[in-house]
Design a protein around this motif. Structure first.
Motif, short mmCIF file in Angstrom:
data_model
loop_
_atom_site.label_atom_id
_atom_site.label_comp_id
_atom_site.label_asym_id
_atom_site.label_seq_id
_atom_site.Cartn_x
_atom_site.Cartn_y
_atom_site.Cartn_z
N ARG A 181 30.22 -62.10 -87.65
CA ARG A 181 29.55 -63.08 -88.53
C ARG A 181 28.90 -64.23 -87.77
O ARG A 181 29.27 -64.54 -86.65
CB ARG A 181 30.56 -63.65 -89.53
CG ARG A 181 30.60 -62.75 -90.75
CD ARG A 181 31.73 -63.08 -91.63
NE ARG A 181 31.58 -64.33 -92.30
CZ ARG A 181 32.57 -64.90 -93.00
NH1 ARG A 181 33.75 -64.32 -93.07
NH2 ARG A 181 32.37 -66.03 -93.61
N ARG A 319 36.23 -52.45 -96.38
CA ARG A 319 35.11 -53.38 -96.54
C ARG A 319 34.66 -53.89 -95.19
O ARG A 319 35.49 -54.13 -94.32
CB ARG A 319 35.52 -54.57 -97.42
CG ARG A 319 35.88 -54.20 -98.84
CD ARG A 319 34.61 -53.83 -99.65
NE ARG A 319 34.93 -53.32 -100.97
CZ ARG A 319 35.05 -52.02 -101.30
NH1 ARG A 319 34.87 -51.09 -100.38
NH2 ARG A 319 35.33 -51.64 -102.53
N GLU A 321 31.14 -56.20 -93.17
CA GLU A 321 29.84 -56.85 -93.29
C GLU A 321 28.89 -56.23 -92.29
O GLU A 321 29.33 -55.74 -91.26
CB GLU A 321 29.99 -58.36 -93.00
CG GLU A 321 30.68 -59.07 -94.14
CD GLU A 321 31.18 -60.46 -93.75
OE1 GLU A 321 30.52 -61.11 -92.91
OE2 GLU A 321 32.23 -60.86 -94.27
N ARG A 322 27.62 -56.30 -92.61
CA ARG A 322 26.60 -55.76 -91.71
C ARG A 322 26.23 -56.85 -90.72
O ARG A 322 25.60 -57.84 -91.10
CB ARG A 322 25.39 -55.40 -92.58
CG ARG A 322 24.28 -54.67 -91.91
CD ARG A 322 23.18 -54.42 -92.95
NE ARG A 322 22.15 -53.58 -92.38
CZ ARG A 322 22.28 -52.26 -92.26
NH1 ARG A 322 23.36 -51.65 -92.69
NH2 ARG A 322 21.33 -51.57 -91.70
#
Ligand SMILES: Cc1ncc(COP(=O)(O)O)c(C=O)c1O
Length: 403
Positions: A181, A319, A321-322
């Motif tokens: 992130r 789950r 995130e990209r």
């Protein structure tokens, strides 16, 4: 156990005993190192020859303690340009990579048993390095990656009330290892201001900034705060070659002068002299931005291949995130699925992933996450590895993957 396909295997470093990660380990997604195929041997050879030609025996003498001036100038220009910073060579101290910079800062800023504020998930080796220097990581905030100003303030006040000293805050706001992130500008400003109010030095580690797949990331913490209270740790390991061992501390003239006087450098001179002179020539050449553009395309394709193959794991509650840059995907496992199980099943299907626990500052955390790196392998191997991992996650969730 699936036998790795030699056509998709990670090329080995060649002769045994030379590189840290020597051989193809099947589909090993644990290591976040540059792909061997993307290490620019020709560029480095050319610019090392330029350095030797230009500086003669001085290129092979003990180097200036703070690093050779052309390298400090080139590193200052490159980092300030990439980060919207306003520093010059006088603010820069050349190190043998980010790891060396972090070890030096532990010595300079640490005192036994002092706390280092860290993101809840963090770079596992940095956590080990802090502990080795008798510094105790203190995870801050509810989120894995982004602490708020209020959380920082509460943690610092509580630690100080308990009589603890804060050595510094170690933060990676850009393409974070392990979560991938990136903080917004507002999040960065809030943290820099909170640390300034609290009198806590920020050490910002930012190795992946230039490996961005879309827009360039927001200004660095070093660019937002005055140098000194904010110290940047930078490296060429991910964007040129870790074997060069060239990085730097961007921490202002006073810190540079302090490090320059340390006995380590008085004895040995600059720690990456010929590598730094090579880097000085290379960073100033038009080949460097061209190389960065090439890396961004190549790593982006790798990220896409891995995420494409991982897609079925979402059906099993995982789950992620990209990431818009960097080398890592952080897979959070759902429905009681444990990293232990996924780790074992992945090996059975031919892939290896990093258990989440070493990436968490608090002992016992990270049992439901794994870190996956897409940097080292070519696209076909990442597709195979992603499929193996998705299968492992699905089986661990009890959903019987199709065989
Ligand atoms: C966040 C972070 N910091 C530092 C390093 C190590 O950098 P260097 O090779 O310059 O010592 C890495 C490499 O994995 C990293 O991910």
């Amino acid at each position: 156990m699936i036998t790795p396909d030699p056509r998709t295997a990670c090329p080995s470093g060649g002769t045994p005993g030379i590189a840290q990660v020597e051989s193809d380990d099947g589909l090993d997604l644990r290591v976040g190192q540059p792909a061997p195929a993307l290490l620019p041997t020709d560029l480095v050879a050319r610019h090392q020859a330029v350095a030797l030609d230009r500086y003669g025996p001085a290129a092979l003498a003990y180097g200036a303690n703070a690093g050779p001036l052309p390298a400090r100038e080139a590193l200052a220009a490159w980092t300030a340009g990439a980060e919207d910073g306003h520093w010059t060579a006088r603010d820069v101290f050349v190190t043998a990579g980010a790891s060396h910079a972090l070890a030096l800062l532990c010595e300079e800023l640490g005192t036994p048993d002092a706390r280092v504020l860290v993101q809840r998930a963090s770079y596992s080796v940095a956590l080990d390095l802090f502990r080795r220097h008798r510094l105790r990581p203190l995870p801050v905030g509810a989120d894995d990656c982004v602490p708020t100003a209020a959380e920082l303030t509460a943690s610092v006040r509580a630690a100080r009330r308990a009589g603890e000293r804060i050595a510094f805050a170690y933060l990676q706001p850009t393409f974070h290892n392990p979560t991938g992130r990136t903080w917004t500008t507002a999040q960065r400003q809030a943290v820099v201001e909170a640390c300034a109010d609290l009198g806590v030095t920020v050490v910002e580690d930012d190795p992946y900034r230039e490996v961005h797949f879309g827009d360039r990331p927001p200004p660095s913490l070093a660019a937002l705060g005055p140098l000194g209270p904010v110290i940047g740790v930078r490296t060429l390991s991910k964007v040129l070659a870790p074997g060069l061992r060239v990085g730097c501390v961007v921490g202002g003239a006073a810190l540079r002068a302090r490090l320059e006087r340390a006995p380590l450098f008085a004895s040995g001179g600059g720690m990456a002299h010929i590598g730094a002179l090579t880097a000085a020539s290379l960073l100033a050449s038009p080949a460097f931005p061209a190389h960065l553009r090439h890396l961004r395309v190549a790593y982006r394709e790798r990220r896409d291949a891995l995420l494409g193959a991982l897609a079925p794991a979402a059906g099993a509650g995982a789950r992620w995130e990209r990431p818009d840059g960097g080398f890592f995907v952080w897979l959070r496992l759902g429905g009681g699925v444990l990293a232990d199980t996924v780790e074992k099943l992945s090996v059975r299907y031919g892939a290896q992933v990093l258990h989440g626990a070493p990436c968490r500052a608090r002992l016992g955390d990270g049992r439901q996450a794994v870190r996956v790196s897409y940097s080292m392998h070519p696209v076909p191997a990442l597709t195979t590895a992603g499929q193996a991992l998705a299968r492992a996650v699905t089986e661990a969730s009890g959903r019987n993957p199709s065989r």
